[in-house]
Motif scaffolding. Structure first.
Motif, PDB file in Angstrom:
ATOM      1  N   TYR A 123      64.543   8.242  33.438  1.00 52.83           N
ATOM      2  CA  TYR A 123      64.987   8.318  32.044  1.00 52.83           C
ATOM      3  C   TYR A 123      64.209   7.345  31.160  1.00 52.83           C
ATOM      4  O   TYR A 123      64.520   7.170  29.988  1.00 52.83           O
ATOM      5  CB  TYR A 123      66.488   7.995  31.954  1.00 52.83           C
ATOM      6  N   LYS A 124      63.204   6.711  31.768  1.00 59.36           N
ATOM      7  CA  LYS A 124      62.367   5.730  31.062  1.00 59.36           C
ATOM      8  C   LYS A 124      63.215   4.582  30.507  1.00 59.36           C
ATOM      9  O   LYS A 124      63.003   4.096  29.397  1.00 59.36           O
ATOM     10  CB  LYS A 124      61.562   6.399  29.950  1.00 59.36           C
ATOM     11  N   ILE A 125      64.186   4.162  31.313  1.00 63.27           N
ATOM     12  CA  ILE A 125      65.064   3.052  30.937  1.00 63.27           C
ATOM     13  C   ILE A 125      64.866   1.914  31.928  1.00 63.27           C
ATOM     14  O   ILE A 125      65.008   2.108  33.144  1.00 63.27           O
ATOM     15  CB  ILE A 125      66.547   3.489  30.926  1.00 63.27           C
ATOM     16  N   ARG A 126      64.529   0.774  31.411  1.00 67.13           N
ATOM     17  CA  ARG A 126      64.367  -0.406  32.260  1.00 67.13           C
ATOM     18  C   ARG A 126      65.729  -1.075  32.428  1.00 67.13           C
ATOM     19  O   ARG A 126      66.407  -1.360  31.435  1.00 67.13           O
ATOM     20  CB  ARG A 126      63.382  -1.383  31.623  1.00 67.13           C
ATOM     21  N   PRO A 127      66.163  -1.328  33.663  1.00 67.41           N
ATOM     22  CA  PRO A 127      67.488  -1.927  33.880  1.00 67.41           C
ATOM     23  C   PRO A 127      67.654  -3.258  33.152  1.00 67.41           C
ATOM     24  O   PRO A 127      66.753  -4.095  33.139  1.00 67.41           O
ATOM     25  CB  PRO A 127      67.542  -2.126  35.403  1.00 67.41           C
ATOM     26  N   THR A 128      68.819  -3.419  32.524  1.00 68.75           N
ATOM     27  CA  THR A 128      69.168  -4.664  31.848  1.00 68.75           C
ATOM     28  C   THR A 128      70.134  -5.454  32.730  1.00 68.75           C
ATOM     29  O   THR A 128      70.550  -4.984  33.797  1.00 68.75           O
ATOM     30  CB  THR A 128      69.835  -4.372  30.499  1.00 68.75           C
ATOM     31  N   VAL A 129      70.513  -6.631  32.258  1.00 74.79           N
ATOM     32  CA  VAL A 129      71.435  -7.452  33.036  1.00 74.79           C
ATOM     33  C   VAL A 129      72.786  -6.748  33.185  1.00 74.79           C
ATOM     34  O   VAL A 129      73.492  -6.942  34.183  1.00 74.79           O
ATOM     35  CB  VAL A 129      71.588  -8.849  32.383  1.00 74.79           C
ATOM     36  N   GLN A 130      73.169  -5.894  32.201  1.00 71.61           N
ATOM     37  CA  GLN A 130      74.428  -5.148  32.315  1.00 71.61           C
ATOM     38  C   GLN A 130      74.371  -4.143  33.473  1.00 71.61           C
ATOM     39  O   GLN A 130      75.345  -3.978  34.207  1.00 71.61           O
ATOM     40  CB  GLN A 130      74.737  -4.404  31.007  1.00 71.61           C
ATOM     41  N   HIS A 131      73.221  -3.495  33.633  1.00 69.95           N
ATOM     42  CA  HIS A 131      73.074  -2.553  34.747  1.00 69.95           C
ATOM     43  C   HIS A 131      73.127  -3.282  36.082  1.00 69.95           C
ATOM     44  O   HIS A 131      73.785  -2.826  37.030  1.00 69.95           O
ATOM     45  CB  HIS A 131      71.750  -1.790  34.627  1.00 69.95           C
ATOM     46  N   TYR A 132      72.429  -4.417  36.148  1.00 69.43           N
ATOM     47  CA  TYR A 132      72.465  -5.203  37.382  1.00 69.43           C
ATOM     48  C   TYR A 132      73.877  -5.717  37.649  1.00 69.43           C
ATOM     49  O   TYR A 132      74.314  -5.805  38.806  1.00 69.43           O
ATOM     50  CB  TYR A 132      71.485  -6.369  37.299  1.00 69.43           C
ATOM     51  N   GLY A 133      74.612  -6.056  36.578  1.00 70.62           N
ATOM     52  CA  GLY A 133      75.983  -6.519  36.749  1.00 70.62           C
ATOM     53  C   GLY A 133      76.867  -5.462  37.381  1.00 70.62           C
ATOM     54  O   GLY A 133      77.658  -5.756  38.287  1.00 70.62           O
ATOM     55  N   CYS A 134      76.739  -4.212  36.910  1.00 68.67           N
ATOM     56  CA  CYS A 134      77.510  -3.110  37.501  1.00 68.67           C
ATOM     57  C   CYS A 134      77.144  -2.911  38.963  1.00 68.67           C
ATOM     58  O   CYS A 134      78.020  -2.702  39.815  1.00 68.67           O
ATOM     59  CB  CYS A 134      77.255  -1.814  36.728  1.00 68.67           C
ATOM     60  N   LEU A 135      75.846  -2.972  39.248  1.00 67.21           N
ATOM     61  CA  LEU A 135      75.387  -2.753  40.621  1.00 67.21           C
ATOM     62  C   LEU A 135      75.898  -3.838  41.554  1.00 67.21           C
ATOM     63  O   LEU A 135      76.403  -3.556  42.652  1.00 67.21           O
ATOM     64  CB  LEU A 135      73.854  -2.706  40.647  1.00 67.21           C
ATOM     65  N   VAL A 136      75.789  -5.092  41.123  1.00 73.53           N
ATOM     66  CA  VAL A 136      76.254  -6.207  41.952  1.00 73.53           C
ATOM     67  C   VAL A 136      77.751  -6.093  42.190  1.00 73.53           C
ATOM     68  O   VAL A 136      78.232  -6.267  43.320  1.00 73.53           O
ATOM     69  CB  VAL A 136      75.902  -7.552  41.280  1.00 73.53           C
ATOM     70  N   ASP A 137      78.504  -5.802  41.129  1.00 71.51           N
ATOM     71  CA  ASP A 137      79.953  -5.660  41.249  1.00 71.51           C
ATOM     72  C   ASP A 137      80.300  -4.528  42.215  1.00 71.51           C
ATOM     73  O   ASP A 137      81.202  -4.640  43.053  1.00 71.51           O
ATOM     74  CB  ASP A 137      80.543  -5.384  39.869  1.00 71.51           C
ATOM     75  N   MET A 138      79.573  -3.428  42.110  1.00 76.00           N
ATOM     76  CA  MET A 138      79.796  -2.261  42.947  1.00 76.00           C
ATOM     77  C   MET A 138      79.568  -2.579  44.437  1.00 76.00           C
ATOM     78  O   MET A 138      80.397  -2.270  45.296  1.00 76.00           O
ATOM     79  CB  MET A 138      78.836  -1.160  42.498  1.00 76.00           C
ATOM     80  N   LEU A 139      78.447  -3.215  44.717  1.00 77.54           N
ATOM     81  CA  LEU A 139      78.125  -3.557  46.098  1.00 77.54           C
ATOM     82  C   LEU A 139      79.084  -4.610  46.643  1.00 77.54           C
ATOM     83  O   LEU A 139      79.515  -4.542  47.802  1.00 77.54           O
ATOM     84  CB  LEU A 139      76.682  -4.073  46.180  1.00 77.54           C
TER      85      LEU A 139
END
Length: 576
Positions: free
Chosen positions: A335-351
């Motif tokens: 989608y030509k979107i570079r992950p932001t800290v919010q995306h990493y936050g969701c991923l970390v929380d999820m894992l």
């Protein structure tokens, strides 16, 4: 000659220079008009060039106030608003003979730049200066002052300006309401809107969007519905922003089905409307519906943005779909979107919620964006759930060099320590945090009763109905204990005896709010509470049992999601 490109502007400039000059540098009125035209194009047009406009200005022997004000306006809208302040100071200091003095057209854009730069002190000095210039009653300047103070986070000064204004227009009212919402004073914002309506002052779509934001922040469903009805009565045009604000308000106030109705009735939905609806479904635990909306959006060839992906990742997190979420995260580049800290936050929380603590830690270590304390705090908090004290102790050192935001659960390791019986460790950590000025942010909860919003903090004694509230709360606790309620004493903040810990837990803001709700509403009436922090484990079990014993549907919107408590169960399935 109409100028549409910077090349045309340069060609016109060359023609003016070739035509010869009088003692003012320009040969004719026509040349002056052309020069003003090309300067305006270069400074203000999206196809212009600010550096070229600046070159023109510097070439003029005696530029008037229009040229300076235009440059200040252009820079106030640019990525470099500091240059607007630079030009203002040139006007003020008048280093060049005949430099024009600032006027009423200068100050609004300088104040706008102060807002963008959050230069409160400079803005306050401007406020004093314009008073000396005799411009203190100018409507447009006062509107700019309200915007500046609000943008700098000092809404109390914005209110003072607003209250002193002799003349106010819809921009004045909308600016102060919007500023109050931005500065976490939504209750005051709603009060001003109600005053605006009572006084018969016309509002517009921008006002409606601002007050709906306030309703969404506070969970004020009754007031939000009244605003919706006013929009219909006034026959205001339901543009995209108003519809999106309505969707967001209904979703955040617990009425996801009504939000869906507004969403389906909205024509020409943009990416923001889709994102808000996806986020609403996700926050209500309707992750499958959120993913379906995302697929529909893609089928309609509406390109998702950063916030859309954050909402979809949140849906995966709330459902415990760690594998699906991880795959989505890895596919963001399509989608030509570079992950932001919010995306990493969701991923970390999820894992982390899934117990994949090592993977979550490795994700944080490889984050290419500027690290946020929330990432480490999220993982440390998950260590509490999974009992991994050793990891949490080791990870705590990563919080030291970071600028921890107040809402971060900076006492996460202390909670872990007390959970496993190491309260002395918690005491040391609390003391260390206090020395570093990392005080835990006070929790507060809001509840709307009969169109009025009531706010509670932990241990609140200020409410007019305080005696009834605590009397009800003691009654509720006794009834719940008889049904198996066992306070989670590890959630108590201080190292005190168990009886005192239980008393402290009873005073959490959401328990005060729900007790007040029980005293003010008839049996069976749903109760909606909005909390600024995550719901703690003790309050979660308390609300679950309360919903069963008192046969009440209770919704608590915390910092992450909306918990629907029904007959002893929660929509999050104890995964939050």
């Amino acid at each position: 000659m109409e100028i549409t490109t910077i090349t045309q502007a340069m060609q016109l400039h060359a023609q003016i220079l070739k035509s010869g000059h009088d003692h003012n540098g320009i040969t004719s009125v026509q040349s002056q008009q052309n020069l003003s035209k090309l300067f305006t194009f270069s400074a203000l047009s999206s196809s212009g060039d600010l550096s070229y406009a600046r070159l023109i200005l510097n070439s003029l022997p005696s530029p008037n106030s229009y040229f300076y004000n235009t440059m200040i306006r252009a820079y106030s809208d640019s990525h470099d608003p500091m240059q607007a302040l630079h030009f203002f100071l040139k006007m003020l200091d008048r280093p060049i003979p005949n430099t024009p003095r600032p006027d009423k057209f200068t100050f609004p854009f300088v104040l706008k730049s102060c807002s963008k730069l959050r230069r409160t002190r400079f803005g306050s000095q401007l406020h004093g200066l314009l008073e000396k210039f005799g411009l203190g009653e100018d409507l447009y300047i006062n509107n700019a002052l309200i915007h500046m103070y609000s943008g700098c986070g000092v809404s109390e000064f914005a209110l003072k300006v607003f209250d002193k204004m002799i003349e106010k227009d819809v921009v004045s009212w909308t600016s102060i309401i919007d500023g109050l919402v931005d500065n976490d004073k939504p209750i005051k914002a709603i009060e001003l809107f109600e005053q605006m309506v009572e006084n018969g002052i016309e509002f517009n779509q921008a006002t409606v969007v601002s007050v709906l934001r306030a309703c969404a922040d506070t969970g004020a469903l009754t007031i939000g519905r009244q605003v919706h009805n006013l929009v219909k009565e006034k026959k205001l045009r339901l543009d995209g922003k108003v519809c999106t604000a309505l969707i967001d308000m209904y979703a955040k106030c617990g009425c996801i089905d009504t939000a869906a109705v507004v969403f389906n009735e909205t024509v020409n939905k943009d990416v923001v409307a889709w994102t808000v609806m996806i986020a609403g479904r996700a926050s209500h635990g309707q992750s499958e519906e959120a993913i379906k909306l995302f697929e529909q959006m893609k089928n309609l060839e509406i390109k998702p943005d950063e916030r859309t992906l954050t909402s979809v990742l949140a849906a995966c997190r709330n459902a415990g779909w760690d594998s699906k979420g991880l795959a989505l995260f890895r596919g963001m580049k399509k989608y030509k979107i570079r992950p932001t800290v919010q995306h990493y936050g969701c991923l970390v929380d999820m894992l982390a919620q899934a117990g994949r603590l090592e993977e979550a830690e490795q994700v944080i270590k490889k984050v290419p964006v500027e690290l946020d304390a929330m990432l480490w705090s999220t993982l440390i908090s998950a260590c509490k759930i999974h009992g991994d004290l050793a990891r949490s102790e080791r990870l705590m050192k990563h919080l030291e060099p970071l600028n921890i935001e107040p809402e971060c659960e900076s006492y996460a390791l202390g909670d872990v320590s007390s959970t496993v019986g190491r309260s002395q460790e918690k005491d040391k950590i609390v003391a260390s945090m206090n020395r570093r000025g990392l005080a835990k942010v006070p929790g507060h909860s809001r509840i709307e009763i009969n169109g009025k919003i009531h706010e509670f903090v932990a241990g609140d004694l200020q409410h007019l109905e305080v005696d009834k509230i605590y009397e009800k709360m003691i009654e509720v606790e006794e009834n719940l204990r008889g049904q198996g309620y066992d306070p989670k004493l590890c959630e108590a903040f201080l190292r005190i005896d168990n009886e005192e810990k239980g008393f402290q837990l009873l005073h959490h803001s959401e328990k005060l709010a729900v007790s007040f709700g029980l005293t003010q509403t008839s049996p069976g009436t749903p109760i909606m509470i909005v909390k600024n922090l995550r719901c703690c484990e003790d309050c979660h079990s308390f609300m679950s049992l309360l919903s069963k014993v008192y046969q009440r549907n209770i919704m608590i919107r915390d910092r992450v999601r909306i918990h629907h408590f029904r007959n002893g169960d929660c929509s999050c399935q104890n995964n939050w």
